[in-house]
Design an enzyme around this catalytic site. Structure first.
Site, mmCIF file in Angstrom:
data_model
loop_
_atom_site.group_PDB
_atom_site.id
_atom_site.type_symbol
_atom_site.label_atom_id
_atom_site.label_comp_id
_atom_site.label_asym_id
_atom_site.label_seq_id
_atom_site.Cartn_x
_atom_site.Cartn_y
_atom_site.Cartn_z
ATOM 1 N N LEU A 105 0.517 10.417 0.326
ATOM 2 C CA LEU A 105 0.049 9.082 1.179
ATOM 3 C C LEU A 105 0.795 9.102 2.293
ATOM 4 O O LEU A 105 2.037 9.517 2.599
ATOM 5 C CB LEU A 105 0.660 7.815 0.056
ATOM 6 N N ASP A 106 0.154 8.251 3.363
ATOM 7 C CA ASP A 106 0.684 8.180 4.720
ATOM 8 C C ASP A 106 2.124 7.448 4.421
ATOM 9 O O ASP A 106 2.244 6.738 3.645
ATOM 10 C CB ASP A 106 -0.309 7.034 5.368
ATOM 11 N N LYS A 107 2.990 7.523 5.573
ATOM 12 C CA LYS A 107 4.245 6.908 5.301
ATOM 13 C C LYS A 107 4.103 5.402 5.129
ATOM 14 O O LYS A 107 4.713 4.896 4.253
ATOM 15 C CB LYS A 107 4.991 7.179 6.750
#
Length: 367
Positions: free
Chosen positions: A153-155
């Site tokens: 997942l994106d940060k």
């Protein structure tokens, strides 16, 4: 460790450990060489970048004096090098951190990742990642590639992820991602009033004007399909559910921008000038991340063969935003759509790099 020439050093190289100082004498045949080039020959088991970092950090001295990379050698100098861990080595160091474990057995771990947590070490984030926390919590994951991580997942995206605890489980989950039997449903708040449920079907590739971003492209990208269902509409925003038929980098964020409805507070693809009330603007500003949450995760359990499904409550910051939007729009403050919605579509976890080309019009149609 004291070494008189390159051959002696190579014989004993594996004896060097982090924190140890190596003493060596420069062979005369390296006279005229720059210090960094000479050390690359004398210390072949270490990368040039790592050697350069040691010199820059003052960990290399010539005849007792800290030297610069361009220092020219004349031969027979005494060189001292202090061995320190590379950032890549530090990246796989266990670190204590609180992890929100939704489910765990002897095969898999399901985690509700908070916004702000990087999943895997990379340039600029060599520690403090989910991988470091997993290695501390479950030391046996050191025997599994990437500590069992099979998708990212994106940060600044919150929500559910599955981690494999064994190599067979990891292989199984990777195959499921490729076969698209892992289903992931996202929820998001976007700018504007999304007019209808529908599908966005485009190619996504690297932004030709900014390699750090993704974009809809005419040629060279890969097909990206996002199915969108509107859950609620407010005065100047919409609450949506996104099911990914494909899984490209930043797919939801790119598609919603191209559809004219970028995610609220998205620092890369968003619109800080979106017209809304001062109250909502303040809440969006304080979100400090795109309003995107991986809400539901389903997959076939690698050991039992049964389909398992998990849901993660909306992250508190997004819940607060939704509450403010509902109150302003005069809606019931309860979450009207948090359960019972069918997850027909899914995400394949693909995260490749793409070629560039020009942007094209988004196909956004009713289903």
């Amino acid at each position: 460790m004291s070494l008189n020439n390159a051959d002696d050093y190579n014989d004993d190289l594996d004896l060097a450990v982090d924190g140890e100082t190596i003493e060596l004498q420069v062979p005369n045949d390296l006279a005229g060489k720059r210090l960094d080039a000479a050390l690359a020959q004398l210390l072949p088991d270490y990368s040039r970048s790592r050697i350069a970092a040691w010199i820059k950090d003052g960990l290399v001295s010539v005849n007792g004096v800290a030297a610069q990379p361009k220092h020219k050698l004349i031969g027979s100098e005494k060189v001292s090098v202090t061995i320190t861990p590379s950032v890549e080595t530090a990246a796989f160091t266990p670190e204590a951190m609180d992890l929100d474990v939704v489910y765990e057995d002897d095969t898999v771990i399901v985690i509700n990742k908070p916004a702000g947590l990087v999943v895997h070490p990379a340039a600029g984030n060599w520690n403090g990642t989910l991988l470091n926390g997993l290695l501390h919590r479950n030391p046996e994951l050191s025997q599994v590639p990437r500590a069992g991580i099979v998708h990212r997942l994106d940060k600044d995206t919150s929500g559910l992820m599955v981690v494999a605890k064994t190599l067979p489980a990891q292989n199984n989950l990777v195959q499921q991602l490729q076969a698209r039997t892992v289903k992931r449903i996202y929820r998001a708040v976007c700018n504007g009033i999304v007019p209808f449920d529908g599908k966005i079907d485009t190619l996504i590739g690297r932004d030709p004007h900014n390699r750090l971003k993704m974009a809809v492209v005419k040629f060279g990208g890969k097909q990206a399909i996002t199915h969108i269902k509107v859950l609620e509409r407010y005065l100047a925003h919409s609450y949506i559910e996104c099911a990914l038929e494909t899984g490209r980098t930043h797919q939801i964020r790119v598609h919603m921008r191209e559809a004219g409805h970028p995610l609220a507070a998205d620092p890369v693809y968003g619109n800080v000038r979106h017209a809304c009330s001062d109250t909502v603007k303040e809440v969006v500003k304080n979100l400090h991340r795109q309003a995107l949450h991986a809400y539901r995760l389903s997959f076939i359990h690698p050991k039992t063969g049964e389909t398992v499904s998990f849901e993660a409550p909306m992250a508190p910051d997004m819940y607060h935003l939704l509450s403010v939007l509902r109150l302003e729009a005069g809606l019931d403050s309860s979450l009207q759509h948090e359960a019972g919605y069918s997850d027909e579509h899914f995400h394949d976890g693909d995260d490749d790099d793409w070629d560039d080309d020009d942007d094209v019009e988004v196909i956004y149609v009713r289903e």
